[in-house]
Design an enzyme around this catalytic site. Structure first.
Site, PDB file in Angstrom:
ATOM      1  N   PRO A   2      -3.069   1.846  -2.829  1.00  0.00           N
ATOM      2  CA  PRO A   2      -4.355   2.432  -3.217  1.00  0.00           C
ATOM      3  C   PRO A   2      -4.176   3.798  -3.856  1.00  0.00           C
ATOM      4  CG  PRO A   2      -4.097   2.471  -0.819  1.00  0.00           C
ATOM      5  CD  PRO A   2      -2.940   1.700  -1.385  1.00  0.00           C
ATOM      6  N   GLU A   3      -5.063   4.152  -4.775  1.00  0.00           N
ATOM      7  CA  GLU A   3      -5.015   5.485  -5.384  1.00  0.00           C
ATOM      8  C   GLU A   3      -5.901   6.426  -4.568  1.00  0.00           C
ATOM      9  OE1 GLU A   3      -4.667   5.721  -9.526  1.00  0.00           O
ATOM     10  OE2 GLU A   3      -3.870   3.704  -9.731  1.00  0.00           O
ATOM     11  N   LYS A  52      -2.879  10.522  -0.939  1.00  0.00           N
ATOM     12  CA  LYS A  52      -2.938   9.209  -0.291  1.00  0.00           C
ATOM     13  C   LYS A  52      -2.863   9.314   1.233  1.00  0.00           C
ATOM     14  CE  LYS A  52      -1.255   7.308  -4.567  1.00  0.00           C
ATOM     15  NZ  LYS A  52      -0.200   6.649  -5.341  1.00  0.00           N
ATOM     16  N   ARG A 121       3.601  19.878   1.574  1.00  0.00           N
ATOM     17  CA  ARG A 121       4.535  19.169   0.713  1.00  0.00           C
ATOM     18  C   ARG A 121       3.825  18.338  -0.360  1.00  0.00           C
ATOM     19  NH1 ARG A 121       5.520  15.759   5.629  1.00  0.00           N
ATOM     20  NH2 ARG A 121       4.670  13.743   5.026  1.00  0.00           N
ATOM     21  N   ASN A 162      -0.977   4.510 -10.440  1.00  0.00           N
ATOM     22  CA  ASN A 162      -0.572   3.890 -11.699  1.00  0.00           C
ATOM     23  C   ASN A 162      -1.720   3.724 -12.699  1.00  0.00           C
ATOM     24  OD1 ASN A 162       1.601   3.017 -13.110  1.00  0.00           O
ATOM     25  ND2 ASN A 162       1.478   0.885 -12.429  1.00  0.00           N
ATOM     26  N   ARG A 258       7.542   1.477 -11.685  1.00  0.00           N
ATOM     27  CA  ARG A 258       6.153   1.027 -11.860  1.00  0.00           C
ATOM     28  C   ARG A 258       5.921   0.704 -13.328  1.00  0.00           C
ATOM     29  NH1 ARG A 258       2.827   2.761  -7.698  1.00  0.00           N
ATOM     30  NH2 ARG A 258       1.369   1.270  -8.543  1.00  0.00           N
TER      31      ARG A 258
END
Ligand SMILES: [Zn+2]
Length: 269
Positions: A2-3, A52, A121, A162, A258
Site C-alpha cells: 500500500p502507498e 507506510k 529514520r 510505485n 519495481r
C-alpha cells in the site's frame, strides 16, 4: 504494497471508529498476546501515520507500531463481533465494531522514544502537516541516484509508492532516469506540492487518480481504464499503450526491483 495515502486513511478509520473509547484488545493468533493483555480495556487516545507506518496511541506513551509490508491486511467490521480466526494478529473491539489486523510485517508495542526513532529514520511525508520538503531536497539535490529511485526511498521522502512515483514524474515532464542532482529546486517544490494534493485526494477517495480534468475519459471521449488498482492514471501499468498527451508509446522497465512506467515523448532527461 500500500502507498502512504492508504495508511493515513487507516489511521483516520481507526480513530473514527475506536478513538476516545475503551477497547478490548486481543491477539487471537497469539504473537501479540502479552502486549494486547497490557492494553486491553484502555482508551485508544489517538492514531498517526508517517509514510507506510501506522501508530495507535493508547495514552501513557504506549503505541502499537504497525507496518503492513506486502501481505498485511486490515478489515473493519460491525457488531456482533464474530469469533476471530487464528490468523488475526491484533483485534480491537467495542460493542459496536471491531477491526482485525492480519499478516503485518511489524506489530509491536513501542515507547515514545522508540516511536520517535521510527520518525527519525523516515523522510518528510507529504501527508503530514508541517513536514518540511527542504529536508528531502537536501538529499535529492546532492544525489547521483535517479529521481525515480529517490522518490521510492522512504529515508528521503515517506509514503510515495510505485503509482505516485510514476505519475508525479509524468505530470512534471521529468524522465525517471534523471539524477537527483539534476532536478531543480523549483521542480522539486512543484513535485512536493503536487504529491500533497494528489495524496490528500487519495486519502479522501481511497484510490489513486492523477489525470488532470482535461484528460479524464469524459473529457477525452475515451473508455475508462480497466485495472484492479482503479483510478485514472497517465502511465502506471499502461506499458505499450498510447500516451494520453502525445500519443507515443508508454514504456516500462525494471528499476530497484519495481516496474517503472514513463513516456519518453513527454518526460525529459
Ligand atoms: Zn507522452
Amino acid at each position: 504494497m500500500p502507498e502512504g495515502h492508504t495508511i493515513h486513511r487507516l489511521a483516520a478509520d481507526y480513530r473514527e471508529r475506536f478513538g476516545g473509547r475503551a477497547v478490548r484488545v486481543t491477539s487471537p493468533q497469539g504473537k501479540f498476546s502479552d502486549a494486547a493483555a497490557l492494553l486491553d480495556g484502555t482508551v485508544l487516545e489517538t492514531t498517526e501515520a508517517h509514510g507506510k507506518h501506522l501508530f495507535l496511541g493508547f495514552g501513557a506513551g504506549e503505541w502499537v507500531h504497525i507496518h503492513l509490508g506486502l501481505f498485511g491486511k486490515v478489515t473493519f467490521g460491525g457488531a456482533p463481533v464474530p469469533p476471530p480466526t487464528d490468523t488475526v494478529r491484533l483485534r480491537l473491539a467495542h460493542d459496536d465494531a471491531h477491526v482485525d489486523l492480519r499478516g503485518p510485517t511489524a506489530c509491536a508495542l513501542v515507547t515514545d522514544p522508540e516511536k520517535q526513532a521510527v520518525h527519525d529514520r523516515l523522510g518528510p511525508d507529504p501527508l503530514r502537516d508541517g513536514d518540511d520538503p527542504a529536508r528531502a531536497w537536501r538529499r535529492v539535490s546532492r544525489s547521483r541516484t535517479t529521481i525515480a529511485a529517490l522518490l521510492m526511498d522512504q529515508k528521503v521522502i515517506a509514503g510515495v509508492g510505485n503509482v505516485y512515483r510514476a505519475e508525479v514524474l509524468f505530470r512534471h515532464g521529468i524522465d525517471p532516469y534523471r539524477a537527483g542532482k539534476d532536478v531543480s529546486e523549483t521542480e522539486w517544490a512543484a513535485i512536493w506540492q503536487d504529491l500533497v494534493t494528489l495524496m490528500r485526494e487519495g486519502v479522501r477517495t481511497n484510490r489513486i487518480d492523477t489525470v488532470r480534468p482535461e484528460h479524464t475519459p469524459e473529457a477525452m471521449g475515451r473508455p475508462p481504464r480497466v485495472d484492479d488498482h482503479g483510478g485514472e492514471v497517465y502511465v502506471y501499468r499502461r506499458a505499450h499503450l498510447p500516451c494520453h498527451i502525445c500519443g507515443g508509446e508508454i514504456r516500462t522497465a525494471d528499476l530497484a526491483a519495481r516496474n517503472l512506467f514513463w513516456c519518453p515523448g513527454c518526460q525529459r532527461r
